[in-house]
Motif scaffolding. Structure first.
Motif, short mmCIF file in Angstrom:
data_model
loop_
_atom_site.label_atom_id
_atom_site.label_comp_id
_atom_site.label_asym_id
_atom_site.label_seq_id
_atom_site.Cartn_x
_atom_site.Cartn_y
_atom_site.Cartn_z
N GLY A 197 0.93 -1.53 0.20
CA GLY A 197 0.42 0.15 0.07
C GLY A 197 0.27 0.80 0.45
N PHE A 198 2.47 1.20 0.14
CA PHE A 198 2.79 2.34 0.14
C PHE A 198 2.80 3.10 -1.26
CE2 PHE A 198 6.76 5.19 -1.03
CZ PHE A 198 7.12 5.51 0.04
N GLY A 199 2.46 4.54 -0.62
CA GLY A 199 2.17 5.22 -2.01
C GLY A 199 1.07 5.77 -3.27
N VAL A 200 0.04 4.63 -2.62
CA VAL A 200 -0.80 4.26 -2.71
C VAL A 200 -2.37 4.82 -1.78
CG1 VAL A 200 -3.33 3.23 -3.22
CG2 VAL A 200 -1.01 1.89 -3.00
N GLU A 201 -3.49 6.17 -3.05
CA GLU A 201 -3.71 7.35 -2.10
C GLU A 201 -5.05 6.14 -1.39
OE1 GLU A 201 -3.88 11.65 -3.09
OE2 GLU A 201 -5.06 11.21 -4.21
N PRO A 202 -6.17 6.89 -0.70
CA PRO A 202 -7.74 6.39 -0.64
C PRO A 202 -8.02 7.40 -1.85
CG PRO A 202 -6.50 8.09 1.07
CD PRO A 202 -5.29 7.72 -0.27
N GLU A 203 -9.33 6.24 -1.70
CA GLU A 203 -10.21 7.17 -2.40
C GLU A 203 -11.05 8.10 -2.76
OE1 GLU A 203 -14.74 5.68 -5.04
OE2 GLU A 203 -13.53 4.49 -3.66
N SER A 204 -11.08 8.52 -1.14
CA SER A 204 -11.31 9.85 -0.71
C SER A 204 -10.68 10.82 -1.60
CB SER A 204 -11.70 9.96 0.65
OG SER A 204 -10.42 10.20 1.20
N GLN A 205 -9.79 10.65 -1.75
CA GLN A 205 -8.33 11.51 -1.95
C GLN A 205 -8.23 11.69 -3.82
OE1 GLN A 205 -4.62 11.88 0.32
NE2 GLN A 205 -5.93 11.80 2.78
N TRP A 206 -8.80 10.78 -4.42
CA TRP A 206 -8.93 10.95 -5.63
C TRP A 206 -9.52 12.51 -6.33
CZ3 TRP A 206 -11.12 5.44 -7.14
CH2 TRP A 206 -10.00 4.84 -6.18
N GLY A 207 -9.04 12.86 -7.72
CA GLY A 207 -9.17 13.71 -8.01
C GLY A 207 -10.95 13.84 -8.82
N THR A 208 -10.83 14.73 -9.67
CA THR A 208 -12.05 14.36 -10.35
C THR A 208 -12.30 14.97 -11.35
OG1 THR A 208 -13.50 16.40 -9.32
CG2 THR A 208 -14.21 14.82 -8.12
N ILE A 209 -13.11 14.35 -12.70
CA ILE A 209 -12.85 14.79 -14.49
C ILE A 209 -14.26 15.13 -14.30
CG2 ILE A 209 -12.86 12.38 -15.07
CD1 ILE A 209 -10.91 13.59 -16.93
N ASN A 210 -14.34 16.18 -15.75
CA ASN A 210 -15.77 16.48 -15.57
C ASN A 210 -14.79 16.50 -17.67
OD1 ASN A 210 -17.61 17.88 -17.44
ND2 ASN A 210 -18.22 18.82 -14.81
N THR A 211 -15.40 16.59 -18.70
CA THR A 211 -14.60 16.03 -20.14
C THR A 211 -15.45 15.45 -20.42
OG1 THR A 211 -12.65 16.28 -21.10
CG2 THR A 211 -13.28 14.36 -19.58
N GLU A 212 -15.54 15.44 -21.67
CA GLU A 212 -16.19 14.95 -23.24
C GLU A 212 -15.13 13.76 -23.83
OE1 GLU A 212 -18.13 15.83 -27.18
OE2 GLU A 212 -18.95 16.91 -26.34
N VAL A 213 -15.49 13.05 -24.09
CA VAL A 213 -14.02 11.31 -24.91
C VAL A 213 -15.81 10.67 -25.61
CG1 VAL A 213 -13.30 9.38 -24.37
CG2 VAL A 213 -13.00 11.14 -22.43
N ASN A 214 -15.10 11.14 -26.90
CA ASN A 214 -15.72 10.35 -28.20
C ASN A 214 -16.83 10.97 -28.16
OD1 ASN A 214 -13.21 9.07 -28.53
ND2 ASN A 214 -13.60 7.46 -27.49
N GLY A 215 -17.48 11.73 -27.93
CA GLY A 215 -18.59 11.87 -27.71
C GLY A 215 -19.54 11.47 -26.55
N ILE A 216 -19.10 11.39 -25.26
CA ILE A 216 -19.38 11.33 -24.67
C ILE A 216 -19.60 11.57 -23.27
CG2 ILE A 216 -20.22 9.23 -22.47
CD1 ILE A 216 -20.20 7.39 -24.37
N HIS A 217 -20.30 12.55 -22.41
CA HIS A 217 -19.85 13.57 -21.22
C HIS A 217 -19.59 12.84 -20.57
CE1 HIS A 217 -21.25 16.77 -18.29
NE2 HIS A 217 -19.87 16.69 -18.17
N VAL A 218 -18.70 12.51 -19.66
CA VAL A 218 -17.99 12.17 -18.66
C VAL A 218 -17.73 12.95 -17.59
CG1 VAL A 218 -16.32 10.25 -17.86
CG2 VAL A 218 -16.54 10.15 -19.87
N VAL A 219 -18.19 12.26 -16.43
CA VAL A 219 -17.99 12.80 -15.17
C VAL A 219 -17.64 12.12 -14.06
CG1 VAL A 219 -18.82 14.84 -13.13
CG2 VAL A 219 -19.77 15.27 -15.85
N GLY A 220 -16.93 12.33 -13.15
CA GLY A 220 -16.45 11.36 -11.99
C GLY A 220 -15.34 11.49 -11.58
N LYS A 221 -14.96 10.31 -11.16
CA LYS A 221 -13.21 10.58 -10.16
C LYS A 221 -12.55 10.04 -10.46
CE LYS A 221 -15.36 9.92 -5.59
NZ LYS A 221 -14.88 9.05 -3.57
N VAL A 222 -10.84 9.80 -11.08
CA VAL A 222 -9.84 9.83 -10.52
C VAL A 222 -9.12 9.22 -10.38
CG1 VAL A 222 -8.30 9.95 -12.50
CG2 VAL A 222 -10.32 11.45 -13.42
N GLU A 223 -8.74 7.36 -10.12
CA GLU A 223 -8.07 6.71 -9.08
C GLU A 223 -6.51 7.20 -9.61
OE1 GLU A 223 -6.20 2.01 -8.01
OE2 GLU A 223 -8.06 2.94 -9.59
N THR A 224 -6.56 7.85 -8.84
CA THR A 224 -4.47 8.34 -8.61
C THR A 224 -3.72 7.10 -9.20
OG1 THR A 224 -5.37 10.15 -7.37
CG2 THR A 224 -3.46 9.83 -7.53
#
Length: 354
Positions: free
Chosen positions: A273-300
Motif C-alpha cells: 500500500g505504499f504510495g497508494v492514495e485513498p479513494e477519498s482523495q482522488w481527483g475529479t474529471i468533467n470532460t467529453e470523450v468520444n462524444g460522451i460526457h464523462v463526470v467522476g473520480k479519477v483513481e490516482t
C-alpha cells in the motif's frame, strides 16, 4: 546487473536524510547504505549496517563508496558535489541543485568531463498525482490543454527553527517548494517563452526575512498558461494540488501525495500500500470523450519515489548517462528559472521573455 550492488555514502542525517533518502536507499535492490557522515554516531542506531563517518573528506577518500548523497543546507550543495565528483564519486544532490546557475553549470561540465552521474533529488516527479495528471494530458482526455495550475501550500504563521527560515543563500520557499513545482512544469512542458513572478514575505515576522509566498506564470507558444503557486498562509482544507483546464474539460485534484507522510510514519516502499492514495482523495474529471460526457473520480496512480533511486543505480551500473531520469542539465534549468523569477519579481512583476 541484478547481482551488482552500489555502496552509498550519505552526507547529513537531518530530516531529509532520515525521511527520504536513507529509507529509499535501503529499499532499493541495487543499493547498499554503506556510510553516513554525521556530527555524531546516532545514525548507526537507526541503521546499524552503516558506518559512521566523521568528515566528508573521509567519505570521499573511501574506495568502497561509489555514490554520494548530499543532504546538507543548500549553500553546501555545490562545493560538496564538486569535491565528490573530483574524488571519482557519482552524486545525488538534494534539491535545490545549487544556489546559482553558475554553480549548476560547473557541475554539469564536471559530470560531462568525468562521465559520473550527477542527479538532483526531484522526487516529486514520481508523486502519484503528477503521474496521473501527466497521463491525462498525454491521453488528450481534456482536449487541448490551455491552463495548468499547480499548488504546494502550507499553513505556518510562525517561524520554524532551522536554517530553512534563516536569511542564508538558498533559503526560502522559492528554492524549497518552488524547485519542485518548477521542475515538474519543465518536465511536463519544457521551457516557456515568457516568465512572470512575484515573490513575497507575507508573514513579515521580525525573526524571519525569507520569502514565504510566490506566484509564477509560465506562458507557452501553444497558448498554454502554467500557474505555479505556494503560500505559507494557506489554512484551507483540503488544499488545491492541481487544476487542469482544456478545450474539452477539466481535472481538479486536492491533497498532497501520501508518500512523504508514509515515510515519516516509518513505512517504506517495501510495505503493502505504499504510495497508494485513498479513494477519498482522488481527483475529479468533467470532460467529453468520444462524444460522451464523462463526470467522476479519477483513481490516482501509485506514487513511486523508489523509481528515482533505482534509475540512478541502473544508470551507474549501465554506464550510460543518457538513461538518467533527472539530469544535471535539468537541474541547471530549474535554478536558472529561479533566477529569472526573482528578476521578474524584483522588477515589479515584469514579464520576462526568454
Amino acid at each position: 546487473m541484478a547481482a551488482q550492488k552500489i555502496n552509498v555514502g550519505v552526507i547529513g542525517f537531518g530530516m531529509s536524510s532520515k525521511t527520504f533518502h536513507c529509507p529509499l536507499i535501503v529499499s532499493s535492490p541495487h543499493l547498499v547504505l554503506h556510510s553516513i557522515v554525521s556530527s555524531n554516531d546516532s545514525c548507526t542506531k537507526v541503521y546499524p549496517q552503516a558506518k559512521h563517518v566523521a568528515t566528508t573528506a573521509d567519505l570521499f577518500a573511501s574506495k568502497d563508496v561509489q555514490l554520494v548523497v548530499i543532504t546538507t543546507p543548500n549553500e553546501l550543495h555545490f562545493p560538496l558535489a564538486k569535491q565528490a565528483m573530483e574524488a571519482g564519486k557519482n552524486v545525488v544532490v538534494e534539491k535545490p541543485f545549487t544556489v546559482t546557475s553558475q554553480e549548476a553549470a560547473e557541475l554539469v561540465e564536471i559530470s560531462k568531463r568525468t562521465g559520473l552521474v550527477c542527479s538532483i533529488y526531484q522526487n516529486r516527479r514520481w508523486d502519484g498525482d503528477l503521474l496521473t495528471a501527466k497521463k491525462i494530458i498525454e491521453n488528450g482526455q481534456l482536449g487541448r490543454l490551455v491552463e495548468f495550475e499547480s499548488h504546494f501550500d502550507r499553513f505556518r504563521n510562525f517561524v520554524k527553527a532551522g536554517w530553512r527560515e534563516q536569511d542564508v543563500p538558498g533559503s526560502g520557499m522559492l528554492y524549497d517548494l518552488g524547485a519542485h513545482l518548477i521542475d515538474q512544469a519543465l518536465h511536463l512542458f519544457g521551457k516557456p517563452y515568457s516568465v512572470y513572478g512575484v515573490v513575497e514575505n507575507q508573514r513579515q515576522l521580525k525573526d524571519s526575512s525569507i520569502d514565504d509566498d510566490f506566484t509564477i506564470i509560465f506562458r507557452y507558444k501553444t497558448g498554454l498558461k502554467v500557474l505555479l503557486r505556494s503560500s505559507m498562509l494557506a489554512r484551507q482544507t483540503p488544499v488545491l494540488r492541481f487544476s487542469l483546464r482544456g478545450m474539452d474539460g477539466s481535472y481538479i485534484k486536492h491533497y498532497l501525495d501520501p508518500q512523504e507522510d508514509q515515510l515519516k510514519s516509518g513505512q517504506t516502499p517495501k510495505n503493502a500500500g505504499f504510495g497508494v492514495e485513498p479513494e477519498s482523495q482522488w481527483g475529479t474529471i468533467n470532460t467529453e470523450v468520444n462524444g460522451i460526457h464523462v463526470v467522476g473520480k479519477v483513481e490516482t496512480l501509485s506514487g513511486k519515489y523508489l523509481d528515482f533511486y533505482n534509475n540512478v543505480a541502473e544508470t551507474i551500473l549501465k554506464g550510460d548517462l543518457s538513461h538518467l531520469a533527472v539530469k544535471p542539465e535539468q537541474g541547471y534549468d530549474t535554478i536558472r528559472m529561479i533566477e529569472v523569477i526573482r528578476q521578474s519579481s524584483d522588477e515589479g512583476g515584469k514579464t520576462i521573455v526568454l
